[in-house]
Every structure is written in structure tokens, then in C-alpha cells.
Design an enzyme around this catalytic site. Structure first.
Site, PDB file in Angstrom:
ATOM      1  N   THR A 219      45.308  48.819  36.641  1.00  0.00           N
ATOM      2  CA  THR A 219      45.651  49.268  35.295  1.00  0.00           C
ATOM      3  C   THR A 219      45.862  50.777  35.250  1.00  0.00           C
ATOM      4  O   THR A 219      46.788  51.267  34.597  1.00  0.00           O
ATOM      5  CB  THR A 219      44.547  48.868  34.304  1.00  0.00           C
ATOM      6  OG1 THR A 219      44.408  47.448  34.312  1.00  0.00           O
ATOM      7  CG2 THR A 219      44.871  49.343  32.903  1.00  0.00           C
TER       8      THR A 219
ATOM      9  N   ASN B   8      47.537  44.427  33.719  1.00  0.00           N
ATOM     10  CA  ASN B   8      46.489  44.197  32.732  1.00  0.00           C
ATOM     11  C   ASN B   8      47.031  43.312  31.624  1.00  0.00           C
ATOM     12  O   ASN B   8      48.067  43.605  31.039  1.00  0.00           O
ATOM     13  CB  ASN B   8      45.993  45.531  32.161  1.00  0.00           C
ATOM     14  CG  ASN B   8      44.694  45.388  31.401  1.00  0.00           C
ATOM     15  OD1 ASN B   8      44.616  44.688  30.405  1.00  0.00           O
ATOM     16  ND2 ASN B   8      43.658  46.069  31.866  1.00  0.00           N
ATOM     17  N   MET B   9      46.338  42.220  31.341  1.00  0.00           N
ATOM     18  CA  MET B   9      46.782  41.241  30.361  1.00  0.00           C
ATOM     19  C   MET B   9      46.363  41.603  28.934  1.00  0.00           C
ATOM     20  O   MET B   9      46.666  40.871  27.998  1.00  0.00           O
ATOM     21  CB  MET B   9      46.214  39.869  30.709  1.00  0.00           C
ATOM     22  CG  MET B   9      46.827  39.241  31.937  1.00  0.00           C
ATOM     23  SD  MET B   9      48.523  38.723  31.603  1.00  0.00           S
ATOM     24  CE  MET B   9      49.043  38.249  33.265  1.00  0.00           C
TER      25      MET B   9
ATOM     26  N   GLY C 264      41.777  30.407  41.700  1.00  0.00           N
ATOM     27  CA  GLY C 264      40.513  31.077  41.429  1.00  0.00           C
ATOM     28  C   GLY C 264      39.761  30.337  40.346  1.00  0.00           C
ATOM     29  O   GLY C 264      39.029  30.919  39.542  1.00  0.00           O
TER      30      GLY C 264
ATOM     31  N   ASN D 271      37.145  28.424  40.137  1.00  0.00           N
ATOM     32  CA  ASN D 271      35.687  28.456  40.045  1.00  0.00           C
ATOM     33  C   ASN D 271      35.117  29.871  40.049  1.00  0.00           C
ATOM     34  O   ASN D 271      33.905  30.049  40.132  1.00  0.00           O
ATOM     35  CB  ASN D 271      35.065  27.633  41.181  1.00  0.00           C
ATOM     36  CG  ASN D 271      35.046  26.148  40.859  1.00  0.00           C
ATOM     37  OD1 ASN D 271      34.925  25.758  39.699  1.00  0.00           O
ATOM     38  ND2 ASN D 271      35.189  25.305  41.880  1.00  0.00           N
ATOM     39  N   GLY D 272      35.999  30.856  39.944  1.00  0.00           N
ATOM     40  CA  GLY D 272      35.544  32.234  39.837  1.00  0.00           C
ATOM     41  C   GLY D 272      35.208  32.594  38.401  1.00  0.00           C
ATOM     42  O   GLY D 272      35.315  31.773  37.482  1.00  0.00           O
TER      43      GLY D 272
ATOM     44  N   HIS E 232      34.816  50.740  36.040  1.00  0.00           N
ATOM     45  CA  HIS E 232      34.670  49.294  36.191  1.00  0.00           C
ATOM     46  C   HIS E 232      33.305  48.954  36.788  1.00  0.00           C
ATOM     47  O   HIS E 232      32.582  49.836  37.272  1.00  0.00           O
ATOM     48  CB  HIS E 232      35.777  48.723  37.082  1.00  0.00           C
ATOM     49  CG  HIS E 232      37.099  48.593  36.380  1.00  0.00           C
ATOM     50  ND1 HIS E 232      38.016  49.626  36.336  1.00  0.00           N
ATOM     51  CD2 HIS E 232      37.657  47.564  35.691  1.00  0.00           C
ATOM     52  CE1 HIS E 232      39.087  49.241  35.653  1.00  0.00           C
ATOM     53  NE2 HIS E 232      38.890  48.002  35.253  1.00  0.00           N
TER      54      HIS E 232
ATOM     55  N   LYS F   6      33.850  45.543  41.665  1.00  0.00           N
ATOM     56  CA  LYS F   6      35.298  45.699  41.807  1.00  0.00           C
ATOM     57  C   LYS F   6      35.613  46.358  43.137  1.00  0.00           C
ATOM     58  O   LYS F   6      35.009  47.369  43.506  1.00  0.00           O
ATOM     59  CB  LYS F   6      35.873  46.520  40.650  1.00  0.00           C
ATOM     60  CG  LYS F   6      37.405  46.576  40.652  1.00  0.00           C
ATOM     61  CD  LYS F   6      37.915  47.189  39.352  1.00  0.00           C
ATOM     62  CE  LYS F   6      39.434  47.283  39.325  1.00  0.00           C
ATOM     63  NZ  LYS F   6      40.079  45.952  39.425  1.00  0.00           N
TER      64      LYS F   6
ATOM     65  N   THR G 226      44.736  41.798  40.754  1.00  0.00           N
ATOM     66  CA  THR G 226      45.030  43.204  41.011  1.00  0.00           C
ATOM     67  C   THR G 226      44.758  43.541  42.475  1.00  0.00           C
ATOM     68  O   THR G 226      44.214  42.740  43.218  1.00  0.00           O
ATOM     69  CB  THR G 226      44.178  44.117  40.108  1.00  0.00           C
ATOM     70  OG1 THR G 226      42.785  43.900  40.389  1.00  0.00           O
ATOM     71  CG2 THR G 226      44.443  43.833  38.640  1.00  0.00           C
TER      72      THR G 226
END
Length: 251
Positions: A153, A111-112, A8, A10-11, A142, A146, A87
Site C-alpha cells: 500500500t 489495498n482493497m 488462502g 484457511n488463513g 503494520h 507482516k 501483497t
């Protein structure tokens, strides 16, 4: 020096990861993976993980659940650790991740953010103190782009709560479809989508004549990227197994 592949690349999250890693001296990006293979001259970008030629210590994944099988295959064949930050996985995919950790080092969390993981621990403590006298509801908010709902989370928080509840709990997603009172053994999960909300999670404990709310608000995506990079550095050289934020925090 931890060598990293970003899926991912280039996201939105891929771009945030690049800016964070560029300002660290303990890690570097050696390759990226994205359907958009436009390169910025810093590292090569491939259309699929199987095409990557560079050797890396860790893959940071902020891509799409449909790519999970390719990621797990790559990790098994190369011995590269995975930091899975995507996710929206279903139960079957979660099982695949768990099974793959028997032969691959995998860091997996919904969730980081350090703050969210603290919130989960506070929620567990609240359940231990409040017992079965309070109804529990989780509200997550959100941005309007999304796709999955409720958020991973929110499910992580509910799962953490269920680890310490005295009785088995069920998740209630859709009360509007039935006309009946709330039961004691349920956790309500509610999703709000709108605008550019990065991520907000409220855990509501509603009792007789009082209410307690535990909240976390993410103000930018950078907190998730910082957590993912910290996890990547932590996973360097790790043996096969399942790792999450608890190990990272305690070390």
C-alpha cells in the site's frame, strides 16, 4: 449469483472472507485452496488451485506471492477472473500480472480499502496544489507478523504521487546507511512493525514552517475483505483486462 474460489481459505483473511460472504445473497463460495485442507463442511478445500473441480466466476486470492504462476495459469486455462489481494510481489511478478491481463480479467490493487484509495487521490491533489516546495515522506505501520516492507500500500501511494509530480522521483528506503542531506527528488518510505496493528499509513508533506499529514487507519481486516468481495462481484462476466479500485468506485 457470483461463484467464488478463495485461495488462502484457511488463513486469517480467508476466514474473514467466509464470514462476510455468508451474510451476502449475491455471491457464494464454491471451493477453497490452502495447504491446510481441513474442511468446515461448507465447501471443499484443495491443496492447489489446479486440483479444484468446481466451476467459479472469480478467484479471490489472499495467499502468498509464490502461488502467482499457478493462479495465472488457472485463469488462462479456465477463463476465471482473478481478484489479486496478496501483497509482496516483486517487479517481475507485477509484470507477469500485467501480461496475463491481456488474456484474463484481473482485478489488482495493493489495498482493497475504499479509504486508502481515497487517500491516494487526496495525495495526488495535494501534490498538484503544493508543487515541488514540500518534501514527501510515507510512514506505514503494520503488525509484527507482516513479512514485506515497505507495504504494498505504501508503494501504491508513492506510485500515485509520482503520477503527478513535476519531476521524476526516487524512493529512499534506507537513510541510515549514508550521511548526506535529503534531496528534493525523493520520497522516503518507512516501515514500522509491532503488535497487532492492522494497517496505518501517513503521507507527510513537509514544507517551510508548515507540515500537512494525510492519514488512514484500518481498524480491522474486515475492510479489506469487504473490498475484495465487492471486487469479485464486480468482476463477474468481465472481459480480459486490468481492473482496479478506480473502475469499481466509478461504476
Amino acid at each position: 449469483m457470483t461463484k467464488i474460489i478463495i485461495t488462502g481459505a484457511n488463513g486469517k483473511m480467508g476466514n474473514v472472507l467466509q464470514s462476510i460472504i455468508a451474510n451476502r445473497d449475491d455471491c457464494e463460495i464454491v471451493a477453497g485452496v490452502d495447504l491446510n485442507t481441513a474442511e468446515k463442511g461448507v465447501f471443499p478445500i484443495y491443496k492447489s488451485i489446479s486440483e479444484v473441480q468446481e466451476k467459479a466466476d472469480v478467484v479471490i486470492d489472499f495467499s502468498n506471492p509464490v502461488l502467482l504462476d499457478d493462479l495465472l495459469d488457472y485463469s488462462r486455462s479456465t477463463g476465471t477472473a482473478l481478484v489479486i489481494a496478496t501483497t509482496g510481489y516483486d517487479d517481475e511478478q507485477k509484470k507477469k500480472i500485467e501480461e496475463a491481463s491481456a488474456v484474463s480479467p484481473i482485478f489488482f490493487t495493493y489495498n482493497m480499502s475504499l479509504g486508502i484509495n481515497l487517500l491516494a487521490n487526496l495525495a495526488k491533489k495535494a501534490v498538484e496544489v503544493l508543487g515541488n516546495d514540500f518534501d514527501i515522506e510515507i510512514v506505514e505501520k503494520h503488525h509484527n507478523q507482516k513479512i514485506d516492507a515497505p507495504s504494498g500500500t505504501a508503494l501504491m501511494l508513492a506510485d500515485a504521487i509520482c503520477e503527478v509530480t513535476p519531476n521524476p522521483m526516487k524512493y529512499e528506503y534506507d537513510r541510515h546507511s549514508k550521511r548526506e542531506k535529503r534531496t528534493k527528488n525523493e520520497i522516503g518510505l518507512h516501515a514500522i512493525r509491532g503488535g497487532t496493528i492492522v494497517g496505518e499509513h501517513d503521507i507527510i508533506f513537509a514544507g517551510r514552517d508548515e507540515m500537512i499529514t494525510l492519514s488512514h487507519s484500518a481498524r480491522s481486516k474486515e475492510i479489506f475483505a469487504v473490498g475484495a468481495v465487492n471486487a469479485a462481484v464486480y468482476m463477474t462476466g468481465k472481459s480480459a483486462g486490468m481492473y482496479d479500485m478506480k473502475e469499481l468506485i466509478s461504476e
